[in-house]
Design a protein around this motif. Structure first.
Motif, short mmCIF file in Angstrom:
data_model
loop_
_atom_site.label_atom_id
_atom_site.label_comp_id
_atom_site.label_asym_id
_atom_site.label_seq_id
_atom_site.Cartn_x
_atom_site.Cartn_y
_atom_site.Cartn_z
N GLN A 35 0.82 -1.20 0.00
CA GLN A 35 0.00 0.00 0.00
C GLN A 35 0.86 1.25 0.00
O GLN A 35 1.94 1.29 0.62
CB GLN A 35 -0.89 0.02 1.26
N ASP A 36 0.37 2.28 -0.67
CA ASP A 36 1.02 3.59 -0.58
C ASP A 36 0.75 4.18 0.80
O ASP A 36 -0.29 3.90 1.42
CB ASP A 36 0.47 4.54 -1.65
N PHE A 37 1.67 5.00 1.28
CA PHE A 37 1.48 5.64 2.58
C PHE A 37 0.29 6.59 2.50
O PHE A 37 0.20 7.44 1.62
CB PHE A 37 2.75 6.39 2.99
N LEU A 38 -0.63 6.45 3.46
CA LEU A 38 -1.85 7.25 3.45
C LEU A 38 -1.73 8.56 4.23
O LEU A 38 -2.67 9.36 4.24
CB LEU A 38 -3.01 6.43 4.04
N GLY A 39 -0.59 8.75 4.88
CA GLY A 39 -0.42 9.98 5.66
C GLY A 39 -1.02 9.88 7.05
O GLY A 39 -1.05 10.85 7.80
N MET A 41 -2.04 6.74 10.42
CA MET A 41 -1.67 5.46 11.00
C MET A 41 -2.40 4.31 10.31
O MET A 41 -2.05 3.14 10.52
CB MET A 41 -1.99 5.46 12.50
N GLN A 42 -3.38 4.60 9.49
CA GLN A 42 -4.19 3.57 8.85
C GLN A 42 -3.43 2.96 7.68
O GLN A 42 -2.90 3.67 6.83
CB GLN A 42 -5.52 4.17 8.38
N SER A 43 -3.40 1.63 7.60
CA SER A 43 -2.60 0.95 6.58
C SER A 43 -3.32 0.81 5.25
O SER A 43 -2.69 0.82 4.20
CB SER A 43 -2.20 -0.44 7.09
N HIS A 44 -4.65 0.65 5.26
CA HIS A 44 -5.44 0.46 4.05
C HIS A 44 -6.61 1.45 4.07
O HIS A 44 -7.20 1.70 5.12
CB HIS A 44 -6.01 -0.95 3.97
N ALA A 45 -6.93 1.98 2.91
CA ALA A 45 -8.04 2.94 2.85
C ALA A 45 -9.37 2.28 3.11
O ALA A 45 -10.29 2.89 3.68
CB ALA A 45 -8.05 3.62 1.48
N ASN A 46 -9.50 1.02 2.71
CA ASN A 46 -10.78 0.31 2.85
C ASN A 46 -10.50 -1.17 2.77
O ASN A 46 -9.40 -1.60 2.40
CB ASN A 46 -11.73 0.74 1.73
N VAL A 47 -11.49 -1.97 3.10
CA VAL A 47 -11.37 -3.41 2.89
C VAL A 47 -11.27 -3.68 1.39
O VAL A 47 -11.66 -2.84 0.57
CB VAL A 47 -12.57 -4.18 3.48
N ASN A 53 -10.55 -7.29 6.66
CA ASN A 53 -10.83 -6.34 7.74
C ASN A 53 -9.70 -5.34 7.85
O ASN A 53 -8.55 -5.66 7.56
CB ASN A 53 -11.13 -7.05 9.07
N VAL A 54 -10.06 -4.13 8.20
CA VAL A 54 -9.12 -3.01 8.26
C VAL A 54 -9.31 -2.27 9.58
O VAL A 54 -10.45 -2.07 10.02
CB VAL A 54 -9.34 -2.04 7.08
N LEU A 55 -8.23 -1.89 10.20
CA LEU A 55 -8.29 -1.07 11.41
C LEU A 55 -8.29 0.39 10.98
O LEU A 55 -7.32 0.87 10.38
CB LEU A 55 -7.09 -1.36 12.30
N THR A 56 -9.37 1.10 11.23
CA THR A 56 -9.46 2.51 10.83
C THR A 56 -9.04 3.42 11.99
O THR A 56 -9.24 3.09 13.16
CB THR A 56 -10.88 2.88 10.38
N PHE A 57 -8.48 4.57 11.64
CA PHE A 57 -8.02 5.55 12.61
C PHE A 57 -8.62 6.92 12.26
O PHE A 57 -8.52 7.36 11.11
CB PHE A 57 -6.49 5.68 12.58
N VAL A 58 -9.23 7.55 13.24
CA VAL A 58 -9.83 8.87 13.02
C VAL A 58 -9.39 9.82 14.13
O VAL A 58 -9.50 9.49 15.32
CB VAL A 58 -11.37 8.79 12.99
N GLU A 59 -8.89 10.98 13.75
CA GLU A 59 -8.61 12.04 14.73
C GLU A 59 -9.88 12.86 14.89
O GLU A 59 -10.43 13.36 13.91
CB GLU A 59 -7.47 12.94 14.25
#
Length: 277
Positions: A35-39, A41-47, A53-59
């Motif tokens: 994956q490209d770096f998303l900027g 902590m999240q590794s994938h934009a979506n499943v 399954n994807v761990l999402t991070f939201v500030e």
């Protein structure tokens, strides 16, 4: 009827370790996806078709003006009234006795109608090549580890969660647990809620959220598209009574291309083969 089981996800206990992602990959023998770096902590934009399954991070700035990092285990919700099941022209999608929504890979033809109609953008297509180099597609998503459940085991993601943020159990007991947990955290999280949307008949992944669903990128009130309901519950049964199988299949393909829209809008579509990430 068999006892229904659900996955419980308490996001307030999640520390974002991604062990659930690793366990899912390992158990289901899913390939890695660079994956490209998303900027973030999240590794994938979506499943995806290879990452279920994807761990999402939201500030998020909370109601007290403080910054919260909100984590969420994101995978198939396993709707009790699943749009993907309704629109599948090959009946390749079905419910297990315990409530999971599964795709029969031998029957799936990769038409993409399930992708277009999933209210949560969970189902995705993967492209393969046969021995002659001809490309074909199959739909993929989380299976709720039905192979493990059938053997008396729990989903892989649940067994590896070290914080107790995920559990797996009987539906009624889990819903009561979620409701009680919301009461316990209301003082710290005034907007805490149980996410079990009734527009899709309820789900077999029950969330305890610290904030409103939209803060986590989840639809507030997802529902089965009207076009899917009309097709599965009315047009298809009537059509089977009136015409032969071949004619029904041709008519079904035409109707699907014209009317299947996850927002319930009527209008032309392409061939349904594009990913919606």
């Amino acid at each position: 009827m068999a006892v229904e089981y659900v996955k419980y996800v308490d996001v307030t206990k999640c520390d974002g370790c991604r062990a659930c992602m690793v366990a899912c990959k390992n158990w289901n023998d899913l390939p890695a996806e660079p994956q490209d770096f998303l900027g973030t902590m999240q590794s994938h934009a979506n499943v995806s078709a290879d990452t279920w399954n994807v761990l999402t991070f939201v500030e998020h700035e909370n109601s007290q003006g403080n910054l919260d990092y909100l984590f969420r285990h994101s995978s198939c919700y396993h709707c009790a009234d699943a749009a993907c099941e309704k629109v599948c022209p090959e009946n390749a999608i079905s419910y297990t006795d315990t409530g999971a929504v599964v795709i029969d890979q031998d029957t799936c033809v990769g038409c993409g109608y399930c992708v277009q109609n999933c209210p949560f953008d969970v189902v995705q297509l993967k492209t393969y090549k046969d021995e002659n180099g001809k490309e074909y597609r199959k739909a993929h998503k989380c299976t709720m580890c039905t192979d493990r459940i059938d053997e008396g085991l729990q989903p892989a993601c649940v067994t590896t969660c070290h914080t107790g943020a995920m559990e797996f159990g009987e539906k009624d007991a889990i819903i009561k647990k979620a409701e009680q947990r919301v009461k316990e955290i209301k003082e710290r999280y005034p907007n805490a809620n149980v996410y079990n949307p009734q527009g899709v008949g309820g789900t077999h992944t029950i969330y305890v959220l610290a904030e409103k669903p939209s803060v986590y990128g989840m639809p507030e009130k997802p529902k089965v598209p009207t076009s899917a309901v009309l097709w599965k519950d009315y047009a298809q049964p009537i059509g089977k009574l009136m015409v032969g199988g071949v004619t029904m299949a041709l008519a079904g393909a035409f109707v699907a291309n014209k009317f299947f829209d996850k927002d319930g809008k009527v209008g032309p579509h392409d061939d349904g083969g594009e990913d919606h990430e």
